[in-house]
Motif scaffolding. Structure first.
Motif, PDB file in Angstrom:
ATOM      1  N   TYR A 225      57.298  82.931 -34.112  1.00 26.74           N
ATOM      2  CA  TYR A 225      58.472  82.376 -34.799  1.00 26.74           C
ATOM      3  C   TYR A 225      58.116  82.180 -36.271  1.00 26.74           C
ATOM      4  CZ  TYR A 225      59.676  80.945 -30.017  1.00 26.74           C
ATOM      5  OH  TYR A 225      59.931  80.916 -28.674  1.00 26.74           O
ATOM      6  N   ASP A 226      59.017  82.505 -37.167  1.00 24.93           N
ATOM      7  CA  ASP A 226      58.845  82.211 -38.588  1.00 24.93           C
ATOM      8  C   ASP A 226      59.556  80.907 -38.903  1.00 24.93           C
ATOM      9  OD1 ASP A 226      57.403  84.547 -39.191  1.00 24.93           O
ATOM     10  OD2 ASP A 226      59.273  85.707 -39.166  1.00 24.93           O
ATOM     11  N   VAL A 227      58.852  80.044 -39.636  1.00 26.94           N
ATOM     12  CA  VAL A 227      59.425  78.739 -39.976  1.00 26.94           C
ATOM     13  C   VAL A 227      59.142  78.458 -41.438  1.00 26.94           C
ATOM     14  CG1 VAL A 227      59.392  76.251 -39.496  1.00 26.94           C
ATOM     15  CG2 VAL A 227      58.976  77.867 -37.633  1.00 26.94           C
ATOM     16  N   SER A 228      60.144  77.926 -42.141  1.00 30.47           N
ATOM     17  CA  SER A 228      59.920  77.491 -43.513  1.00 30.47           C
ATOM     18  C   SER A 228      59.786  75.971 -43.488  1.00 30.47           C
ATOM     19  CB  SER A 228      61.116  77.936 -44.363  1.00 30.47           C
ATOM     20  OG  SER A 228      60.975  77.408 -45.643  1.00 30.47           O
ATOM     21  N   ALA A 229      58.674  75.460 -44.026  1.00 32.31           N
ATOM     22  CA  ALA A 229      58.425  74.014 -43.912  1.00 32.31           C
ATOM     23  C   ALA A 229      57.823  73.468 -45.198  1.00 32.31           C
ATOM     24  CB  ALA A 229      57.472  73.749 -42.754  1.00 32.31           C
TER      25      ALA A 229
ATOM     26  N   TYR B 293      47.337  73.724 -42.789  1.00 32.65           N
ATOM     27  CA  TYR B 293      47.255  75.072 -42.201  1.00 32.65           C
ATOM     28  C   TYR B 293      47.582  76.066 -43.303  1.00 32.65           C
ATOM     29  CZ  TYR B 293      47.026  72.346 -37.982  1.00 32.65           C
ATOM     30  OH  TYR B 293      46.617  71.440 -37.031  1.00 32.65           O
ATOM     31  N   SER B 294      46.686  76.120 -44.292  1.00 33.47           N
ATOM     32  CA  SER B 294      46.989  76.820 -45.537  1.00 33.47           C
ATOM     33  C   SER B 294      47.224  78.322 -45.336  1.00 33.47           C
ATOM     34  CB  SER B 294      45.877  76.588 -46.556  1.00 33.47           C
ATOM     35  OG  SER B 294      44.635  76.881 -45.960  1.00 33.47           O
ATOM     36  N   GLY B 295      46.603  78.900 -44.322  1.00 32.83           N
ATOM     37  CA  GLY B 295      46.848  80.325 -44.078  1.00 32.83           C
ATOM     38  C   GLY B 295      48.264  80.585 -43.596  1.00 32.83           C
ATOM     39  N   GLY B 296      48.942  79.530 -43.189  1.00 33.14           N
ATOM     40  CA  GLY B 296      50.334  79.668 -42.743  1.00 33.14           C
ATOM     41  C   GLY B 296      50.475  80.143 -41.307  1.00 33.14           C
TER      42      GLY B 296
ATOM     43  N   SER C 193      52.332  61.618 -26.209  1.00 32.60           N
ATOM     44  CA  SER C 193      52.928  62.652 -25.356  1.00 32.60           C
ATOM     45  C   SER C 193      52.826  64.073 -25.908  1.00 32.60           C
ATOM     46  CB  SER C 193      54.401  62.320 -25.072  1.00 32.60           C
ATOM     47  OG  SER C 193      55.121  62.298 -26.272  1.00 32.60           O
ATOM     48  N   ASP C 194      52.526  64.247 -27.194  1.00 33.32           N
ATOM     49  CA  ASP C 194      52.530  65.611 -27.741  1.00 33.32           C
ATOM     50  C   ASP C 194      51.122  66.152 -27.999  1.00 33.32           C
ATOM     51  OD1 ASP C 194      52.192  63.862 -29.838  1.00 33.32           O
ATOM     52  OD2 ASP C 194      53.309  65.060 -31.272  1.00 33.32           O
ATOM     53  N   GLY C 195      50.220  65.857 -27.066  1.00 35.11           N
ATOM     54  CA  GLY C 195      48.892  66.465 -27.144  1.00 35.11           C
ATOM     55  C   GLY C 195      48.995  67.954 -26.824  1.00 35.11           C
ATOM     56  N   MET C 196      48.388  68.779 -27.653  1.00 36.46           N
ATOM     57  CA  MET C 196      48.403  70.237 -27.424  1.00 36.46           C
ATOM     58  C   MET C 196      47.230  70.834 -28.211  1.00 36.46           C
ATOM     59  SD  MET C 196      51.917  71.048 -29.534  1.00 36.46           S
ATOM     60  CE  MET C 196      52.901  69.826 -28.672  1.00 36.46           C
ATOM     61  N   ARG C 197      46.995  72.134 -28.064  1.00 34.72           N
ATOM     62  CA  ARG C 197      45.906  72.754 -28.807  1.00 34.72           C
ATOM     63  C   ARG C 197      46.491  73.542 -29.974  1.00 34.72           C
ATOM     64  NH1 ARG C 197      41.000  76.051 -26.023  1.00 34.72           N
ATOM     65  NH2 ARG C 197      42.616  77.590 -25.638  1.00 34.72           N
ATOM     66  N   ILE C 198      46.106  73.139 -31.179  1.00 36.41           N
ATOM     67  CA  ILE C 198      46.659  73.742 -32.391  1.00 36.41           C
ATOM     68  C   ILE C 198      45.524  74.441 -33.139  1.00 36.41           C
ATOM     69  CG2 ILE C 198      47.973  73.292 -34.512  1.00 36.41           C
ATOM     70  CD1 ILE C 198      48.894  70.634 -33.153  1.00 36.41           C
ATOM     71  N   ASN C 199      45.655  75.737 -33.284  1.00 39.73           N
ATOM     72  CA  ASN C 199      44.570  76.557 -33.862  1.00 39.73           C
ATOM     73  C   ASN C 199      43.214  76.207 -33.227  1.00 39.73           C
ATOM     74  OD1 ASN C 199      46.367  77.945 -35.394  1.00 39.73           O
ATOM     75  ND2 ASN C 199      45.599  77.275 -37.391  1.00 39.73           N
TER      76      ASN C 199
ATOM     77  N   MET D 132      56.659  76.181 -47.624  1.00 39.34           N
ATOM     78  CA  MET D 132      55.652  77.139 -47.153  1.00 39.34           C
ATOM     79  C   MET D 132      56.233  77.987 -46.035  1.00 39.34           C
ATOM     80  SD  MET D 132      52.164  74.836 -46.875  1.00 39.34           S
ATOM     81  CE  MET D 132      51.161  76.054 -46.039  1.00 39.34           C
ATOM     82  N   ASP D 133      55.914  79.277 -46.078  1.00 32.73           N
ATOM     83  CA  ASP D 133      56.330  80.138 -44.965  1.00 32.73           C
ATOM     84  C   ASP D 133      55.250  80.107 -43.891  1.00 32.73           C
ATOM     85  OD1 ASP D 133      58.680  80.843 -46.168  1.00 32.73           O
ATOM     86  OD2 ASP D 133      57.790  82.542 -47.232  1.00 32.73           O
ATOM     87  N   MET D 134      55.647  79.696 -42.713  1.00 32.86           N
ATOM     88  CA  MET D 134      54.687  79.539 -41.616  1.00 32.86           C
ATOM     89  C   MET D 134      55.016  80.538 -40.512  1.00 32.86           C
ATOM     90  SD  MET D 134      53.011  76.772 -42.594  1.00 32.86           S
ATOM     91  CE  MET D 134      52.232  76.101 -41.139  1.00 32.86           C
ATOM     92  N   LYS D 135      53.951  81.028 -39.886  1.00 26.51           N
ATOM     93  CA  LYS D 135      54.147  81.892 -38.713  1.00 26.51           C
ATOM     94  C   LYS D 135      53.550  81.192 -37.505  1.00 26.51           C
ATOM     95  CE  LYS D 135      54.305  86.455 -39.117  1.00 26.51           C
ATOM     96  NZ  LYS D 135      55.667  86.634 -38.654  1.00 26.51           N
TER      97      LYS D 135
END
Ligand code: SF4
Ligand code: FES
Length: 237
Positions: free
Chosen positions: A23-27, A81-84, A61-67, A1-4
């Motif tokens: 950042y663009d990431v392929s995952a 995160y289907s919208g990428g 330790s990796d608590g953060m706010r994601i979307n 998947m191409d992720m932004k």
């Protein structure tokens, strides 16, 4: 998947204000958001800062706010995160040390103030302090807390009242209030019986929704309130 990825960046020692960097990431769908952050850091931008250790939902330790939702990056899968597009920000209400790294000191100090260890009374037993399986069950849920602070970061009460001791501190209070081996029952209840303590919670349930260890945080806080009412009944005005 191409992720932004759009990631919060701020180095208080250098930057005058925060900014967002893309950042663009392929995952692969089965990879985790933490894998993507690692790929960004290792392959694109070594200046990106975030905390991680176990990679498996254990260290907290990796608590953060994601979307917009507080979570552990190691528990969130790319396929969800289907919208990428993934917006990654530090936990709200915490001072940013750098990028996604926040200062946890005040959060941890709030828990330290509650004496997060068994207070013993009576004679020291020859062997261990016995606890029946039934009594152990009373603290089974809260004992899973890994101090990730996602609950505190998600709590709407914190938006208006930074003096609130917060859901995580109350989980730790519960953990010892209802431990059959602890000798500080009444003192511990008094320790959270104040307006910015247990009573500041107004049942938004956000803490319960985001807790990565499925701890019934709000229910635990309500149980504390009921215990306070029982032990220290208020006189009618
Ligand atoms: Fe994290 Fe849950 Fe503990 Fe809050 S109660 S600090 S969300 S593990
Ligand atoms: Fe340890 Fe996510 S890296 S809980």
């Amino acid at each position: 998947m191409d992720m932004k990825f759009k990631i919060f960046r701020f180095d208080p020692e250098v930057d005058s204000r925060p900014r967002y960097q893309e950042y663009d990431v392929s995952a692969e769908p089965g990879e985790r958001i933490l894998d993507c952050l690692n790929r960004i850091r290792w392959e694109q931008d070594g200046t990106l800062s975030y905390r991680m250790s176990c990679g498996h939902g254990v260290c907290g330790s990796d608590g953060m706010r994601i979307n917009g939702v507080c979570a552990l990056a190691c528990q969130k899968l790319v396929k969800d995160y289907s919208g990428g597009e993934v917006l990654v920000e530090p936990l709200p209400f915490f001072r940013v040390v750098k990028d996604l790294v926040v200062d946890m000191e005040e959060f941890l100090e709030g828990i330290r103030r509650l004496h997060p260890y068994l207070l013993s009374t009576g004679d020291i037993p020859e062997k261990e302090r016995f606890q029946s399986p039934e009594d152990r069950k009373k603290v089974d849920d809260v004992i899973r807390c890994i101090l990730c602070a996602c609950c505190t970061g998600a709590c709407p009460v914190m938006l208006e009242n930074r003096d609130y001791i917060g859901p995580a501190a109350l989980v730790w209070a519960y953990r010892f209030i209802f431990d059959s081996r602890d000798g500080g029952f009444e003192e511990r209840l008094k320790g959270v019986d104040f307006p910015d303590g247990a009573w500041a919670c107004v049942n938004h349930f956000e803490c319960t929704r985001v807790c990565p260890k499925s701890i019934p945080v709000t229910r635990s806080i309500n149980t504390i309130k009921r215990a306070i009412e029982k032990v220290f009944p208020r006189r009618p005005d």
